[in-house]
Design an enzyme around this catalytic site. Sequence first.
Site, PDB file in Angstrom:
ATOM      1  N   ASP A 184      48.883  13.089   2.741  1.00 15.14           N
ATOM      2  CA  ASP A 184      47.645  14.283   3.180  1.00 15.14           C
ATOM      3  C   ASP A 184      45.998  13.815   2.849  1.00 15.14           C
ATOM      4  O   ASP A 184      45.557  15.183   2.543  1.00 15.14           O
ATOM      5  CB  ASP A 184      48.314  15.333   3.469  1.00 15.14           C
ATOM      6  CG  ASP A 184      49.616  15.711   4.237  1.00 15.14           C
ATOM      7  OD1 ASP A 184      49.792  15.432   5.175  1.00 15.14           O
ATOM      8  OD2 ASP A 184      50.334  16.097   3.228  1.00 15.14           O
ATOM      9  N   GLU A 206      47.984  18.387  14.538  1.00 17.15           N
ATOM     10  CA  GLU A 206      47.482  18.960  12.771  1.00 17.15           C
ATOM     11  C   GLU A 206      46.656  18.130  12.363  1.00 17.15           C
ATOM     12  O   GLU A 206      46.062  17.079  12.864  1.00 17.15           O
ATOM     13  CB  GLU A 206      48.949  18.729  12.225  1.00 17.15           C
ATOM     14  CG  GLU A 206      49.761  17.801  12.412  1.00 17.15           C
ATOM     15  CD  GLU A 206      51.467  18.566  11.300  1.00 17.15           C
ATOM     16  OE1 GLU A 206      51.736  19.592  10.979  1.00 17.15           O
ATOM     17  OE2 GLU A 206      51.676  16.495  11.352  1.00 17.15           O
TER      18      GLU A 206
END
Length: 522
Positions: A34, A189
């Site tokens: 991420d 997301e």
Amino acid sequence: MRKSLIFLLPLFVWTTLTAQNSYQNPVIPGYHPDPSVCRVGDDYYLVNSSFEYFPGVPLFHSKDLVNWKQIGHCLTRESQIPLQDIPASMGIFAPTIRYHEGTFYMITTNVTKGGNFYVYTNDPYGEWSEPIYVRQGGIDPSLYFEDGKCYLVSNPENQIMLSEIDITTGELLTEPRSIWGGTGGRYPEGPHLYKKDNWYYLLISEGGTEYGHKVTIARSRSIYGPYESNPANPILTHIDANAQTNPIQGTGHADFIQAHDGSWWVVFLAFRPQSGTHHLLGRETFLAPVEWKEGEWPVINGGEPIQLEMQAKTLPLQPFQTPESRTWFNDKERNVEWNYLRNPHLSNYHWPENGALRLKATPVQLDDLASPTFIGRRQQHINFQATTAIRLKKGKEQDEAGLTVYMRDHYHYDILIKQVENGKQTLNLRYHIGNLIHTEKEIPVQAEQLYVRVTGENDWYRFSYSEDGITYQEIGKMDTRLLSTETAGGFTGIMLGLYATSASPDSQAEAEIEWFDYQPAR
């Protein structure tokens, strides 16, 4: 000879500060998922998720986007990152880092204790603020600054939601508004907003952080939408046939950055399968060039799959000094790559100015959802060798200390010294896979200090030991697939950990460890 050295010095400096036409992926190997990046002048800062590990949110610095050095963590205090008793792969999810008017902001989610929050600092090498929580839900929050306003995006209810917030208090100034639901992939997301050529661009990930992961993008003339989906979506994925045999899979969760020379780049996560379709290192940080012509959609890597060796002109490279393979535990501040499991009980650790690190054995086990006496660093290469020397002192029967190849609770391989009857010790090789716990080998040992080693390969972890630190004897091997994400689940990767546990609460047992050596296989 002296004249030759004088001549070579400027040549060396010129070479290191010259752009090259290729670089290696991943740019940050091992469990670093991420990624999010920001720029301040010609300095770049990058953060990653950390889940149940402490400190939280590793922080990196670079001058060229290719070479990265970890400079610390954003969350270093329990008041910022409560992780008590949380399950594996919970805790701190995807962060975003942004810089605005002299201040760095890092926003993230503690999915088990508190929700979305941000911290800030004027000095990324120093301490960050106490958390400021925001009411907008979902995960993967991101900040966007424009004209004195701050906007927040996240994904409650599988929609990308936008609100304006007061950056000094976290208060919502507008109610969250849905601005895009993606292209139909599951789990929209990782949203990030950018403005370019009078367009607002909304970058997200879809498909889940697995083999079907992908990056999609939409744009609008107004920050509140409506957002138009790029007809060429997804702009990054390895789910298609042209990448089905690629050694890089699961590409997604991206963040754009415009470099100080005007070029555009993207950082994103992906994983490297081994032993078939299994991956153990977790999701890593990759880099790709972006072509983004005025008024047009961005194109990542010319629309081609991402490679381990990328053919692209880099920024002038400014590599950091290669770190030593050996960690000496008498310099706690320098060892930023080492982590605890959940919030540590620091009284169980003694970091010396001279001598050995001492780990106090406690009844908290590696499989407990608590904080065992454990420090770990990431496995960053499929092929590697890790070695350490351990003494178990003042042990009672069943006390132990060792080196663990740790994916999560109930999924780890351990090579350990155990105290047995009559003051004797044994060297054990043990596996814990789900509900299966088995000691594969138990060897009586005499030496006060044992050298233990794990060697990683595509299909096997091989374990060996030595009593003199010179001659090693292999005592067993374990299948890598049984520790993979596909077997164990979760969002993290392998940690190579040092630990000490006890069978009784009044134990005085300690593990003494002076150093830990980690080397990629030659």
